[in-house]
Design an enzyme around this catalytic site. Sequence first.
Site, PDB file in Angstrom:
ATOM      1  CG  ASN A  36      -0.197  -0.078   2.511  1.00  0.00           C
ATOM      2  OD1 ASN A  36       0.547   0.830   2.849  1.00  0.00           O
ATOM      3  ND2 ASN A  36      -0.366  -1.175   3.244  1.00  0.00           N
ATOM      4  CG  ASP A  78      -6.446  -5.544   6.528  1.00  0.00           C
ATOM      5  OD1 ASP A  78      -5.876  -5.395   7.623  1.00  0.00           O
ATOM      6  OD2 ASP A  78      -7.159  -4.680   5.990  1.00  0.00           O
ATOM      7  CE  LYS A 128       8.868 -12.089 -14.112  1.00  0.00           C
ATOM      8  NZ  LYS A 128       9.545 -11.571 -15.272  1.00  0.00           N
ATOM      9  CG  PHE A 174      -2.387   5.587  13.948  1.00  0.00           C
ATOM     10  CD1 PHE A 174      -2.515   6.917  13.609  1.00  0.00           C
ATOM     11  CD2 PHE A 174      -1.329   5.207  14.762  1.00  0.00           C
ATOM     12  CE1 PHE A 174      -1.612   7.866  14.058  1.00  0.00           C
ATOM     13  CE2 PHE A 174      -0.419   6.140  15.216  1.00  0.00           C
ATOM     14  CZ  PHE A 174      -0.562   7.478  14.865  1.00  0.00           C
ATOM     15  CE  LYS A 176     -10.461   0.002  12.649  1.00  0.00           C
ATOM     16  NZ  LYS A 176      -9.907   0.579  11.422  1.00  0.00           N
ATOM     17  CE  LYS A 207      -7.762  -3.508  14.809  1.00  0.00           C
ATOM     18  NZ  LYS A 207      -6.697  -3.592  13.807  1.00  0.00           N
TER      19      LYS A 207
HETATM   20  O1  C5P Z   1      -8.023  -2.851  11.440  1.00  0.00           O
HETATM   21  P1  C5P Z   1      -7.234  -1.670  10.968  1.00  0.00           P
HETATM   22  O2  C5P Z   1      -6.171  -2.043   9.955  1.00  0.00           O
HETATM   23  O3  C5P Z   1      -8.054  -0.522  10.512  1.00  0.00           O
HETATM   24  O4  C5P Z   1      -6.506  -1.159  12.288  1.00  0.00           O
HETATM   25  C1  C5P Z   1      -5.525  -0.191  12.271  1.00  0.00           C
HETATM   26  C2  C5P Z   1      -4.632  -0.360  13.463  1.00  0.00           C
HETATM   27  O5  C5P Z   1      -4.294  -1.723  13.683  1.00  0.00           O
HETATM   28  C3  C5P Z   1      -3.301   0.328  13.241  1.00  0.00           C
HETATM   29  O6  C5P Z   1      -2.821   0.725  14.506  1.00  0.00           O
HETATM   30  C4  C5P Z   1      -2.450  -0.771  12.639  1.00  0.00           C
HETATM   31  O7  C5P Z   1      -1.065  -0.548  12.813  1.00  0.00           O
HETATM   32  C5  C5P Z   1      -2.934  -1.987  13.396  1.00  0.00           C
HETATM   33  N1  C5P Z   1      -2.884  -3.264  12.649  1.00  0.00           N
HETATM   34  C6  C5P Z   1      -2.014  -4.237  13.031  1.00  0.00           C
HETATM   35  N2  C5P Z   1      -1.992  -5.434  12.369  1.00  0.00           N
HETATM   36  C7  C5P Z   1      -2.814  -5.678  11.351  1.00  0.00           C
HETATM   37  C8  C5P Z   1      -3.739  -4.687  10.940  1.00  0.00           C
HETATM   38  C9  C5P Z   1      -3.741  -3.479  11.610  1.00  0.00           C
HETATM   39  O8  C5P Z   1      -1.217  -4.018  13.968  1.00  0.00           O
HETATM   40  N3  C5P Z   1      -2.779  -6.846  10.727  1.00  0.00           N
END
Ligand code: C5P
Length: 401
Positions: free
Chosen positions: A210, A279, A289, A324, A338, A342
């Site tokens: 990304n 994700d 390759k 974040f 969130k 979390k």
């Molecule tokens: O679920 P989302 O990606 O929106 O959540 C964002 C937060 O979760 C950020 O702090 C990001 O660094 C953390 N995050 C993480 N591991 C992941 C996905 C997100 O630590 N696999």
Amino acid sequence: MLRLTNRQILLGITGGIAAYKSAELTRMLKKAGADVRVVMTPAAAEFITPLTLQALSGNPVHLQLLDPEAEAGMGHIELARWADLILVAPATADFMARVAAGMGNDLLTTLCLASDAPLCLAPAMNQAMWRDQQTQLNVQALQARGIQLFGPASGEQACGDTGIGRMLEPEALLQAIANQFDYDLLNGKRIVITAGPTREAIDPVRFISNHSSGKMGYALAEAAADAGAEVILISGPVNLHAPAHVKRIMVESAQDMLDAALHTADNCDVFIGAAAVADYRPEFVSTNKLKKGKEESMEIRLIKNADIIATIAALPNKPFTIGFAAETNDVLNYAREKRLRKQLDMIIANDVSIAGIGFNSDENQVTLITSTDEISLPQTSKRQLARQLIEHIAPHLPTTR
Ligand code: C5P
């Protein structure tokens, strides 16, 4: 002088004989690691040339408010936002009077009005001008507004008089500026910060990733180190230098980032997840390759990555955990949800649908959410915001662990 490392100091010079000392001050600030931009009034340029200050600061000198060329570069509002601190040295009686009256009739007074940064003045004038009743009323008015005065000192004056009105020496001004920066807020604390994107390999040459620049996480690492913390920065691939006094661990994939996080987060006080972790990752990574086939489409099956921050927040001896939430709509509601899901102690919500803030930009505007508070911080540079965030985080930490 760690306190001045990477600090953005706007040095204003007004027209007094002490202006020549500001050249030495600029050199000393640079040597201490500060980034210096100089703004001179026309009268200052009669005492010392802008070219000298340009050479010493390594940046163009700003001279006029209504200069289209300068505005096209770093405009006056940008300059006002850029500054971590404004020091005007020397500050003449006239300049102090204009600031006291709230005037913005040249570039420097306009910057003083337009900036939220602390403003410090180093007065320099003839002893009778300093003692003048109106000057003293101005001093009181400036101090009542939280504007700091460094000096003036007493002694022999350029005009032959002796008395109060000499500008402080550059060494004393350097120390006074350094004292403005609180650097022991996180003394003795260990902080782990994730930053940047992750790369999820498809084959040896291709990946899914990304546009995260890593700037917010790096700014936080820098601010935390400046505040005296021991900082470990777990960074995905980005184009940024490691901030001074920060231990950086470079990683590629979300799995690498998770491993590094688990390895380091065990006995840390604060964990900040600023990384834009992918994700999902391809279920299978081809060792060779992938070749273009005859088919018009191809499928790559993705499987979910572990949530790094949620994993850290579920540890038995969990650190103060901060995540974040970059959202495009219903920002605060998603962020609140969130944080709870979390099990984070704090979440920093930002609206990434607004151009110029958040993802891949230099500025950000966030709301900080804990179980008890929601604090909105106005739009500013990520570096300034990082310092503000550290100030908000510090009071949540126990004094010993
Ligand atoms: O679920 P989302 O990606 O929106 O959540 C964002 C937060 O979760 C950020 O702090 C990001 O660094 C953390 N995050 C993480 N591991 C992941 C996905 C997100 O630590 N696999």
